[in-house]
Design a protein around this motif. Structure first.
Motif, short mmCIF file in Angstrom:
data_model
loop_
_atom_site.label_atom_id
_atom_site.label_comp_id
_atom_site.label_asym_id
_atom_site.label_seq_id
_atom_site.Cartn_x
_atom_site.Cartn_y
_atom_site.Cartn_z
N ASP A 344 64.61 2.81 7.13
CA ASP A 344 65.12 2.73 8.50
C ASP A 344 64.27 1.81 9.38
N VAL A 345 63.27 1.16 8.78
CA VAL A 345 62.35 0.23 9.46
C VAL A 345 61.88 0.73 10.83
N GLY A 346 61.81 2.04 10.99
CA GLY A 346 61.28 2.59 12.23
C GLY A 346 62.22 2.55 13.41
N ILE A 347 63.49 2.24 13.18
CA ILE A 347 64.48 2.21 14.26
C ILE A 347 65.11 3.60 14.39
N ALA A 348 64.98 4.21 15.57
CA ALA A 348 65.38 5.60 15.76
C ALA A 348 66.85 5.83 15.45
N GLY A 349 67.73 4.94 15.91
CA GLY A 349 69.16 5.11 15.67
C GLY A 349 69.52 5.04 14.21
N LEU A 350 68.86 4.14 13.49
CA LEU A 350 69.10 4.01 12.06
C LEU A 350 68.58 5.23 11.31
N ARG A 351 67.46 5.75 11.75
CA ARG A 351 66.92 6.96 11.12
C ARG A 351 67.87 8.14 11.31
N LYS A 352 68.40 8.29 12.50
CA LYS A 352 69.34 9.39 12.77
C LYS A 352 70.57 9.27 11.88
N SER A 353 71.09 8.05 11.74
CA SER A 353 72.27 7.82 10.91
C SER A 353 71.99 8.15 9.44
N LYS A 354 70.85 7.71 8.93
CA LYS A 354 70.52 7.97 7.52
C LYS A 354 70.27 9.45 7.26
N MET A 355 69.64 10.13 8.21
CA MET A 355 69.39 11.55 8.04
C MET A 355 70.68 12.36 8.08
N SER A 356 71.70 11.85 8.75
CA SER A 356 72.96 12.59 8.87
C SER A 356 73.71 12.71 7.54
N TYR A 357 73.28 11.94 6.53
CA TYR A 357 73.88 12.05 5.21
C TYR A 357 73.03 12.92 4.27
N TYR A 358 71.99 13.56 4.81
CA TYR A 358 71.20 14.55 4.10
C TYR A 358 70.58 14.01 2.80
N PRO A 359 69.55 13.20 2.92
CA PRO A 359 68.86 12.71 1.73
C PRO A 359 68.25 13.85 0.93
N VAL A 360 68.26 13.72 -0.37
CA VAL A 360 67.66 14.74 -1.24
C VAL A 360 66.20 14.43 -1.53
N ASP A 361 65.79 13.19 -1.24
CA ASP A 361 64.40 12.80 -1.49
C ASP A 361 64.14 11.48 -0.78
N PHE A 362 62.87 11.08 -0.76
CA PHE A 362 62.47 9.78 -0.23
C PHE A 362 61.64 9.07 -1.29
N GLU A 363 61.84 7.78 -1.39
CA GLU A 363 61.00 6.95 -2.24
C GLU A 363 59.90 6.38 -1.35
N LYS A 364 58.69 6.91 -1.49
CA LYS A 364 57.59 6.50 -0.63
C LYS A 364 57.15 5.08 -0.96
N LYS A 365 56.68 4.37 0.07
CA LYS A 365 56.19 3.00 -0.09
C LYS A 365 54.77 2.90 0.48
N TYR A 366 53.98 2.01 -0.11
CA TYR A 366 52.58 1.89 0.27
C TYR A 366 52.20 0.42 0.46
N VAL A 367 51.21 0.20 1.29
CA VAL A 367 50.52 -1.09 1.36
C VAL A 367 49.15 -0.89 0.72
N ILE A 368 48.84 -1.74 -0.24
CA ILE A 368 47.58 -1.64 -0.98
C ILE A 368 46.72 -2.85 -0.63
N THR A 369 45.56 -2.61 -0.05
CA THR A 369 44.72 -3.68 0.48
C THR A 369 43.37 -3.72 -0.22
#
Length: 410
Positions: A344-369
């Protein structure tokens, strides 16, 4: 998980043989099997997304031995990524100790002051991941002369590396705003159950309003001009409305308008290549014979994960987004177990829309420095906030894609 040891491997000699090239449509097809060599449910476990933004992020790839390496370049207006990469990969650019010398090294240092270069977790067999990470580190440190920073690292790869000592000397940070949303595919195909009542109500409203006037079609290359015409109208309407800023994988605020233009150019590029378009999956909803919504995605056969990269619909038609969401999952991915609808790239409206479809999980992402490198490259990204420059680049790249085929934007 067993890690293969490479005690007699000459990493510096191998790194000096590595060559990076711009990602092409043909590469997407030939490289696709490498993306699923190890467990990975992220949107980057299939090549469509990286090709979609290949010009926006200056994506380069290197196929070396049994692995695929990717590089992302974020350049200033003055920087020339191809020249930088050519200078960087000169065998004379560094000594075995990593000390830069000569005219090529001076050019590289000047270019790197105007460019950020990011790596990616290697695509390889799980037991070889630590080995190829060390090779990538050697390439960045000894050939490019910069620390290795990897963006959007998938959680399976990070978990694998944490079982070894490969991440010693690195800082690993999860970025919540770029985690992928994962959904049960059958739930999105059927929308069964009380929690999807609102979605079904939207669809029923659409069906009542349009009855026999709508149809779903699987898209082919023959439809590419019609798709592009729809997309231009959609983008113009979206730009007229505007939306809030988002957060990228480095925690920096980005301009959605620039991202939107980059996405448009990527879709335009895909539509211009019949072999690539036929490799992916695409579908649309037509009203009275006119295209009003379309979606495009890729598929990870090993994980049975459908990756939805593009979904566009006429916002003036109630229920249309819900329809294309369900119909595309139903027709394009009948065998998928999971559907990845990206972040959802941190956009509140997009996050609300994606959550409304009830995700069963999240694929976590990391920055490795990398932290154990003496010279750190900081604050050298491009200032891309000037609208005139964005418009000029957008028009130039769009024209190149339309007229220049494969070399567009390189």
């Amino acid at each position: 998980m067993t890690t293969r040891e490479r005690t007699d491997y000459d990493y510096l000699a191998a790194a000096r043989e590595m060559k990076y090239f711009p990602l092409t449509a043909e590469d997407v097809i030939s490289l696709a099997p490498l993306y699923t060599l190890r467990p990975n449910r992220s949107c980057d476990s299939a090549p469509l997304d990286q090709y979609l933004y290949r010009n926006f992020y200056q994506v380069k790839y290197c196929r070396f031995e049994d692995a695929l390496f990717l590089m992302f370049l974020n350049e200033t207006d003055e920087a020339d990524p191809d020249t930088t990469l050519k200078n960087a990969t000169s065998k004379d650019a560094t000594s075995e100790s990593g000390e830069k010398h000569g005219e090529e090294a001076q050019n590289l240092e000047q270019k790197n002051e105007r460019m950020e270069i990011y790596g990616f977790l290697p695509y390889c067999r799980e037991e070889d991941l630590a080995h190829y990470l060390k090779l990538e580190e050697t390439y960045f440190n000894q050939v490019l002369g910069i620390p290795l920073v990897m963006t959007s690292a998938d959680q399976e790869g990070v978990a694998c590396l944490k079982e070894t000592d490969a991440l010693t000397g690195y800082e690993v940070n999860e970025v919540e705003d770029i985690r992928d949303y994962l959904y049960d595919a059958e739930s999105l195909r059927t929308l069964a159950g009380r929690k999807y009542t609102k979605k079904r109500n939207h669809i029923n409203k659409f069906l009542k309003a349009y009855e026999d006037r709508w149809e779903y079609r699987t898209l082919t290359y023959a439809d590419h001009e019609e798709i592009l015409a729809f997309l231009k109208k959609w983008m113009e309407a979206k730009l007229a409305v505007g939306e809030g800023s988002g957060i990228d994988e480095n925690g920096e605020v980005f301009d959605p308008e620039e991202e939107l233009r980059g996405e448009f150019l990527g879709i335009q590029d895909i539509l211009s290549h019949e072999n690539l378009f036929n490799h992916i999956r695409a579908g649309a909803i037509y009203l009275d014979g006119e295209l009003k919504a379309f979606s495009m995605g890729d598929y990870n056969e090993v994980e049975k994960v459908a990756i939805i990269s593009i979904e566009k619909a006429d916002p003036e038609i109630p229920g249309l987004y819900q329809m294309i969401n369900q119909q595309f999952a139903l027709h394009a991915y009948p065998d998928a177990l999971l559907i990845n609808r990206e972040d959802d790239v941190g956009i509140a409206g997009l996050r609300k829309s994606k959550m409304s479809y009830y995700p069963v999980d999240f694929e976590k992402k990391y920055v490795i420095t990398q932290k154990n490198f003496s010279e750190k490259q900081k604050n050298c990204g491009a200032d891309q906030t000037e609208k005139e420059k964005r418009d000029a680049r957008f028009a130039e790249k769009s024209e190149k894609i339309k007229n220049g085929g494969e070399n567009a934007g390189e």
